[in-house]
Motif scaffolding. Structure first.
Motif, PDB file in Angstrom:
ATOM      1  N   CYS A 243       6.310  14.428   5.927  1.00 26.15           N
ATOM      2  CA  CYS A 243       7.374  14.254   5.223  1.00 26.15           C
ATOM      3  C   CYS A 243       7.957  15.399   4.203  1.00 26.15           C
ATOM      4  N   ASP A 244       7.400  15.253   2.901  1.00 26.11           N
ATOM      5  CA  ASP A 244       7.433  16.441   1.898  1.00 26.11           C
ATOM      6  C   ASP A 244       6.433  17.021   2.012  1.00 26.11           C
ATOM      7  N   THR A 245       6.353  18.468   2.274  1.00 24.42           N
ATOM      8  CA  THR A 245       5.538  19.354   2.379  1.00 24.42           C
ATOM      9  C   THR A 245       5.175  20.465   1.090  1.00 24.42           C
ATOM     10  N   ILE A 246       4.277  20.956   0.641  1.00 18.73           N
ATOM     11  CA  ILE A 246       4.111  21.850  -0.427  1.00 18.73           C
ATOM     12  C   ILE A 246       5.163  22.674  -0.627  1.00 18.73           C
ATOM     13  N   HIS A 247       5.657  23.531   0.529  1.00 16.13           N
ATOM     14  CA  HIS A 247       6.646  24.570   0.659  1.00 16.13           C
ATOM     15  C   HIS A 247       8.181  24.020   0.562  1.00 16.13           C
ATOM     16  N   SER A 248       8.161  22.699   0.784  1.00 15.10           N
ATOM     17  CA  SER A 248       9.567  21.947   0.992  1.00 15.10           C
ATOM     18  C   SER A 248      10.442  22.337  -0.217  1.00 15.10           C
ATOM     19  N   LYS A 249       9.802  22.463  -1.386  1.00 16.75           N
ATOM     20  CA  LYS A 249      10.614  22.428  -2.665  1.00 16.75           C
ATOM     21  C   LYS A 249      11.756  23.542  -2.819  1.00 16.75           C
ATOM     22  N   TRP A 250      11.037  24.764  -2.151  1.00 16.10           N
ATOM     23  CA  TRP A 250      11.856  25.940  -2.194  1.00 16.10           C
ATOM     24  C   TRP A 250      13.306  25.726  -1.398  1.00 16.10           C
ATOM     25  N   MET A 251      13.253  24.865  -0.302  1.00 18.80           N
ATOM     26  CA  MET A 251      14.083  24.741   0.521  1.00 18.80           C
ATOM     27  C   MET A 251      15.365  23.691  -0.295  1.00 18.80           C
ATOM     28  N   TYR A 252      14.771  22.574  -0.916  1.00 19.87           N
ATOM     29  CA  TYR A 252      15.720  21.591  -1.745  1.00 19.87           C
ATOM     30  C   TYR A 252      16.391  22.468  -2.677  1.00 19.87           C
ATOM     31  N   ILE A 253      15.682  23.493  -3.339  1.00 26.61           N
ATOM     32  CA  ILE A 253      16.469  24.220  -4.353  1.00 26.61           C
ATOM     33  C   ILE A 253      17.610  24.970  -3.766  1.00 26.61           C
ATOM     34  N   ARG A 254      17.357  25.658  -2.672  1.00 21.73           N
ATOM     35  CA  ARG A 254      18.457  26.496  -2.009  1.00 21.73           C
ATOM     36  C   ARG A 254      19.572  25.387  -1.523  1.00 21.73           C
ATOM     37  N   MET A 255      19.141  24.191  -1.217  1.00 18.27           N
ATOM     38  CA  MET A 255      20.168  23.456  -0.655  1.00 18.27           C
ATOM     39  C   MET A 255      20.935  23.164  -2.000  1.00 18.27           C
TER      40      MET A 255
ATOM     41  N   GLN B 163       0.826  -1.352   0.030  1.00 19.42           N
ATOM     42  CA  GLN B 163      -0.138   0.030   0.106  1.00 19.42           C
ATOM     43  C   GLN B 163       0.890   1.434   0.085  1.00 19.42           C
ATOM     44  N   GLY B 164       0.473   2.311  -0.862  1.00 22.60           N
ATOM     45  CA  GLY B 164       1.186   3.652  -0.695  1.00 22.60           C
ATOM     46  C   GLY B 164       2.317   3.533  -1.942  1.00 22.60           C
ATOM     47  N   ARG B 165       2.362   4.475  -2.631  1.00 24.34           N
ATOM     48  CA  ARG B 165       3.433   4.506  -3.856  1.00 24.34           C
ATOM     49  C   ARG B 165       4.853   4.735  -3.213  1.00 24.34           C
ATOM     50  N   HIS B 166       5.759   4.519  -4.101  1.00 28.18           N
ATOM     51  CA  HIS B 166       7.209   4.943  -3.986  1.00 28.18           C
ATOM     52  C   HIS B 166       7.347   6.220  -4.807  1.00 28.18           C
ATOM     53  N   SER B 167       7.720   7.133  -4.310  1.00 24.00           N
ATOM     54  CA  SER B 167       8.103   8.219  -5.081  1.00 24.00           C
ATOM     55  C   SER B 167       9.130   9.330  -4.496  1.00 24.00           C
ATOM     56  N   MET B 168       9.568  10.060  -5.401  1.00 27.57           N
ATOM     57  CA  MET B 168      10.752  10.967  -4.933  1.00 27.57           C
ATOM     58  C   MET B 168      10.640  12.217  -5.647  1.00 27.57           C
ATOM     59  N   VAL B 169      11.369  13.397  -5.019  1.00 27.80           N
ATOM     60  CA  VAL B 169      11.559  14.472  -5.510  1.00 27.80           C
ATOM     61  C   VAL B 169      12.901  14.719  -6.011  1.00 27.80           C
ATOM     62  N   VAL B 170      13.272  15.159  -7.296  1.00 26.07           N
ATOM     63  CA  VAL B 170      14.545  15.679  -7.724  1.00 26.07           C
ATOM     64  C   VAL B 170      14.301  17.105  -7.955  1.00 26.07           C
ATOM     65  N   ALA B 171      15.174  17.878  -7.261  1.00 26.61           N
ATOM     66  CA  ALA B 171      15.159  19.491  -7.114  1.00 26.61           C
ATOM     67  C   ALA B 171      16.726  19.891  -7.572  1.00 26.61           C
ATOM     68  N   VAL B 172      16.638  21.105  -8.385  1.00 22.71           N
ATOM     69  CA  VAL B 172      17.824  21.576  -8.803  1.00 22.71           C
ATOM     70  C   VAL B 172      17.650  23.211  -8.945  1.00 22.71           C
ATOM     71  N   SER B 173      18.747  23.779  -8.478  1.00 20.66           N
ATOM     72  CA  SER B 173      18.878  25.105  -8.580  1.00 20.66           C
ATOM     73  C   SER B 173      19.133  25.710  -9.957  1.00 20.66           C
ATOM     74  N   ALA B 174      18.740  26.559 -10.517  1.00 19.41           N
ATOM     75  CA  ALA B 174      18.976  27.051 -11.661  1.00 19.41           C
ATOM     76  C   ALA B 174      20.499  27.458 -12.122  1.00 19.41           C
ATOM     77  N   ASP B 175      21.344  27.539 -10.823  1.00 17.49           N
ATOM     78  CA  ASP B 175      22.755  27.872 -10.910  1.00 17.49           C
ATOM     79  C   ASP B 175      23.549  26.682 -11.197  1.00 17.49           C
ATOM     80  N   VAL B 176      23.355  25.623 -10.837  1.00 15.80           N
ATOM     81  CA  VAL B 176      23.908  24.272 -10.717  1.00 15.80           C
ATOM     82  C   VAL B 176      24.228  23.791 -12.008  1.00 15.80           C
TER      83      VAL B 176
END
Length: 376
Positions: A151-163, A106-119
């Motif tokens: 775990c992953d929240t709506i606004h978390s993507k901004w933090m991943y991109i800064r990281m 039950q429940g899918r496996h999923s992942m986020v990939v995030a990247v800064s435009a500078d990278v």
């Protein structure tokens, strides 16, 4: 299942961690503490947060960065688990493995990939793919926190991109399933499987920097133990950074109570059904009456793990964090670990304010450069 309303502090833009430059005011801290204590003070009746679709995610300007959420399956080559001296966890993990193999999990496996435009200077499609952009690409495998119920929240993507911008790497974030619907050791299976998926796509262990925060730090260290048990004499990652790590689910250290006035996390004894520890572990049917003994299992409380299995490590924690003492005790067991303690900082303010964020990411960057032998 009836869902629990999402507290304002979970998806509140004004208190979004790890991104902004705002100074933490007394009013903001008071609000965060009150909200956290009200919600986390008793999780016995927590029914899980309402689900959301990927279409609910926020748009991020291309000039800042980009991200993609993708599903993946457990690799066909992934073997059943071997767990040293912990029959309970091994049985639970292998039940999950069997269900995954049979496609009944039950429940899918999923992942986020995030990247800064500078990278990267490549196409967005290539930058957001789940395979290396070149043979020796280095990446971050980041495990978000959230008391095992977020775990992953709506606004978390901004933090991943800064990281991504700060460390100069793409950031991959497994969206592990959370309690109370999915309990221990489901997050370990999800993250272990995400790691195996990335290896199967061509990433190399020596090119992975693993980072975990709070409950994510617990899962990070537990998965590293699993990797050592199942891939003996093979490196798992180049290095590991754990921030404000919740690694003693028995809550036995004095800072849990001593820092209550200074921190946002409430102290709820682990023996109580409404505690974070018990909600993560789940129903205790068929488990020994000594719940404290069970919670000391190294894959539940990495503070008690065999520390020789861990890679080079940096530990960051605030002096006023309720988790300060367990982080310090963990560092004392690893002579080579770099322990960074921030005076006057607690579980909330570690990721708030321009000066503190510069220290937080700057220390990460120094460690990353050290383990990779790079000045990037």
């Amino acid at each position: 299942m009836v869902s629990t309303p999402v507290p304002d502090f979970v998806n509140c833009t004004s208190t979004m961690p790890g991104v902004g430059d705002a100074i933490v005011t007394d009013d903001e801290f008071s609000m965060a503490k009150t909200a956290s204590h009200a919600f986390l003070g008793n999780l016995a009746d927590h029914k899980g947060f309402p689900g959301r679709s990927d279409s609910d995610e926020l748009a991020i300007p291309a000039k800042v960065g980009s991200y993609r959420i993708f599903d993946f399956a457990m690799p066909a080559s992934q073997q059943p688990y071997k767990v040293d001296d912990d029959t309970l966890t091994m049985e639970r993990l292998n039940a999950l493995h069997t269900q995954d193999r049979a496609k009944t999990l039950q429940g899918r496996h999923s992942m986020v990939v995030a990247v800064s435009a500078d990278v990267v200077s490549t196409t967005e499609k290539e930058a957001l793919d789940d395979k290396p952009m070149h043979e020796n690409e280095r990446i971050v495998l980041y495990l978000a926190g959230g008391a095992f119920i977020v775990c992953d929240t709506i606004h978390s993507k901004w933090m991943y991109i800064r990281m991504s911008q700060e460390l100069g790497m793409r950031v991959f974030v497994p969206r592990y399933q959370v309690a109370p619907l999915y309990v221990y050791p489901r997050p370990l299976h999800d993250v272990y499987t995400a790691y195996q998926h990335l290896l199967g796509r061509g990433f190399r262990p020596q090119n992975i920097l693993m980072i975990g925060i709070s409950a994510g730090a617990n899962i990070c260290l537990s998965v590293l133990q699993l990797l050592a048990m199942n891939n003996k004499n093979s490196p798992s990652v180049a290095g590991c950074i754990v921030c404000e790590p919740f690694i003693d689910l028995t809550m036995s250290h004095s800072s849990w109570q001593g820092n209550q006035d200074k921190c946002v996390l409430p102290y709820v004894p682990c023996a109580e059904p409404g505690s974070i520890s018990r909600v993560y572990f789940g129903p205790t049917d068929g488990v020994a009456a000594d719940i404290l003994g069970v919670l000391r299992l190294p894959l539940l409380s990495p503070l008690f793990a065999d520390v020789t299995v861990f890679p080079p490590m940096q530990i960051q924690v605030g002096e006023d964090d309720v988790l300060h003492d367990e982080a310090k005790a963990f560092a004392a067991r690893i002579p080579t670990a770099e322990l960074i303690v921030y005076p006057g900082i607690n579980h909330y303010t570690l990721l708030r304010g321009r000066a503190q964020l510069d220290l937080y990411y700057g220390n990460m960057r120094k460690f990353s450069n050290k383990v990779f032998g790079s000045d990037n």
